[in-house]
Motif scaffolding. Sequence first.
Motif, mmCIF file in Angstrom:
data_model
loop_
_atom_site.group_PDB
_atom_site.id
_atom_site.type_symbol
_atom_site.label_atom_id
_atom_site.label_comp_id
_atom_site.label_asym_id
_atom_site.label_seq_id
_atom_site.Cartn_x
_atom_site.Cartn_y
_atom_site.Cartn_z
ATOM 1 N N LEU A 21 -1.838 -14.892 -23.828
ATOM 2 C CA LEU A 21 -2.252 -15.543 -25.068
ATOM 3 C C LEU A 21 -2.064 -17.051 -24.982
ATOM 4 N N ARG A 22 -0.945 -17.497 -24.465
ATOM 5 C CA ARG A 22 -0.656 -18.926 -24.352
ATOM 6 C C ARG A 22 -1.600 -19.606 -23.375
ATOM 7 N N THR A 23 -1.999 -18.925 -22.313
ATOM 8 C CA THR A 23 -2.900 -19.519 -21.336
ATOM 9 C C THR A 23 -4.213 -19.893 -21.999
ATOM 10 N N ASN A 24 -4.768 -19.023 -22.841
ATOM 11 C CA ASN A 24 -5.998 -19.336 -23.548
ATOM 12 C C ASN A 24 -5.760 -20.484 -24.527
ATOM 13 N N LYS A 25 -4.612 -20.514 -25.182
ATOM 14 C CA LYS A 25 -4.289 -21.602 -26.102
ATOM 15 C C LYS A 25 -4.194 -22.921 -25.346
ATOM 16 N N ILE A 26 -3.583 -22.895 -24.166
ATOM 17 C CA ILE A 26 -3.465 -24.103 -23.365
ATOM 18 C C ILE A 26 -4.849 -24.567 -22.907
ATOM 19 N N THR A 27 -5.698 -23.645 -22.507
ATOM 20 C CA THR A 27 -7.041 -23.982 -22.045
ATOM 21 C C THR A 27 -7.858 -24.636 -23.145
ATOM 22 N N THR A 28 -7.717 -24.161 -24.377
ATOM 23 C CA THR A 28 -8.537 -24.672 -25.474
ATOM 24 C C THR A 28 -7.852 -25.780 -26.272
ATOM 25 N N PHE A 29 -6.586 -26.085 -25.983
ATOM 26 C CA PHE A 29 -5.867 -27.128 -26.708
ATOM 27 C C PHE A 29 -6.547 -28.471 -26.479
ATOM 28 N N GLY A 30 -6.833 -29.181 -27.564
ATOM 29 C CA GLY A 30 -7.455 -30.490 -27.463
ATOM 30 C C GLY A 30 -8.954 -30.442 -27.242
ATOM 31 N N SER A 31 -9.535 -29.262 -27.327
ATOM 32 C CA SER A 31 -10.975 -29.146 -27.104
ATOM 33 C C SER A 31 -11.716 -29.300 -28.433
ATOM 34 N N VAL A 79 -28.868 -11.639 -27.402
ATOM 35 C CA VAL A 79 -29.686 -12.674 -28.030
ATOM 36 C C VAL A 79 -29.404 -12.751 -29.533
ATOM 37 N N ASP A 80 -29.509 -13.963 -30.066
ATOM 38 C CA ASP A 80 -29.341 -14.248 -31.499
ATOM 39 C C ASP A 80 -27.938 -13.926 -32.010
ATOM 40 N N ARG A 81 -26.952 -14.176 -31.186
ATOM 41 C CA ARG A 81 -25.545 -14.062 -31.591
ATOM 42 C C ARG A 81 -24.982 -15.473 -31.681
ATOM 43 N N TYR A 82 -23.914 -15.623 -32.431
ATOM 44 C CA TYR A 82 -23.294 -16.933 -32.602
ATOM 45 C C TYR A 82 -21.986 -16.991 -31.817
ATOM 46 N N LEU A 83 -21.806 -18.085 -31.101
ATOM 47 C CA LEU A 83 -20.603 -18.284 -30.315
ATOM 48 C C LEU A 83 -19.886 -19.544 -30.761
ATOM 49 N N LYS A 84 -18.565 -19.486 -30.761
ATOM 50 C CA LYS A 84 -17.750 -20.682 -30.893
ATOM 51 C C LYS A 84 -17.393 -21.067 -29.466
ATOM 52 N N VAL A 85 -17.783 -22.274 -29.067
ATOM 53 C CA VAL A 85 -17.609 -22.728 -27.695
ATOM 54 C C VAL A 85 -16.594 -23.863 -27.689
ATOM 55 N N TYR A 86 -15.599 -23.755 -26.822
ATOM 56 C CA TYR A 86 -14.559 -24.779 -26.703
ATOM 57 C C TYR A 86 -14.921 -25.710 -25.548
ATOM 58 N N VAL A 87 -15.103 -27.003 -25.863
ATOM 59 C CA VAL A 87 -15.504 -27.983 -24.866
ATOM 60 C C VAL A 87 -14.423 -29.043 -24.739
ATOM 61 N N LYS A 88 -14.008 -29.288 -23.502
ATOM 62 C CA LYS A 88 -13.000 -30.312 -23.220
ATOM 63 C C LYS A 88 -13.454 -31.093 -21.999
ATOM 64 N N ASP A 89 -13.474 -32.409 -22.103
ATOM 65 C CA ASP A 89 -13.929 -33.268 -21.007
ATOM 66 C C ASP A 89 -15.346 -32.893 -20.565
ATOM 67 N N ASN A 90 -16.205 -32.607 -21.535
ATOM 68 C CA ASN A 90 -17.612 -32.241 -21.309
ATOM 69 C C ASN A 90 -17.798 -30.976 -20.486
ATOM 70 N N SER A 94 -14.103 -22.224 -22.770
ATOM 71 C CA SER A 94 -14.012 -20.855 -23.261
ATOM 72 C C SER A 94 -15.034 -20.675 -24.379
ATOM 73 N N TYR A 95 -15.306 -19.428 -24.715
ATOM 74 C CA TYR A 95 -16.160 -19.147 -25.867
ATOM 75 C C TYR A 95 -15.778 -17.798 -26.439
ATOM 76 N N GLU A 96 -16.151 -17.603 -27.691
ATOM 77 C CA GLU A 96 -15.932 -16.312 -28.345
ATOM 78 C C GLU A 96 -17.038 -16.097 -29.365
ATOM 79 N N GLU A 97 -17.406 -14.860 -29.553
ATOM 80 C CA GLU A 97 -18.442 -14.545 -30.535
ATOM 81 C C GLU A 97 -17.854 -14.635 -31.931
ATOM 82 N N VAL A 98 -18.627 -15.195 -32.866
ATOM 83 C CA VAL A 98 -18.216 -15.283 -34.262
ATOM 84 C C VAL A 98 -19.339 -14.749 -35.141
ATOM 85 N N GLN A 99 -18.976 -14.329 -36.323
ATOM 86 C CA GLN A 99 -19.956 -13.863 -37.296
ATOM 87 C C GLN A 99 -20.591 -15.068 -37.984
ATOM 88 N N LYS A 100 -21.819 -14.909 -38.451
ATOM 89 C CA LYS A 100 -22.493 -16.043 -39.080
ATOM 90 C C LYS A 100 -21.763 -16.517 -40.336
#
Length: 114
Positions: A21-31, A79-90, A94-100
């Motif tokens: 769990l922490r590894t994913n938090k570290i990866t997305t921290f500051g994104s 197709v036609d799903r929504y994702l929350k995408v974490y971007v850091k340093d361009n 990571s990404y995860e599917e979210v509801q509209k």
Amino acid sequence: MKKIIGFIVALLIIGGGFFALRTNKITTFGSTKYYVKTTDQYTTEHVVDFDRYRYKINGYDKNGNEKLLEVTTNKVLKVDRYLKVYVKDNVVKSYEEVQKDDLPEKVKEIYKIK
């Protein structure tokens, strides 16, 4: 002795879960979070023993600012799903599917979601 070994094994399993769990938090921290709607437009790359799928999709932050994102996956996205995408340093980290319903209001306006 068996109780001690059982306790140590349980502790290792629980610790491993927290680490994951922490590894994913570290990866997305500051994104920066962007929201995308998946499409059927992708390119395929064969890497060693598996395929990678590369999507170039316009993403929008919570304020509606647009950015072209390159999302790489090991599976074809639905197709036609929504994702929350974490971007850091361009780079997409990571990404995860979210509801509209979970999209920010500005993003809903862009996608014409009521």
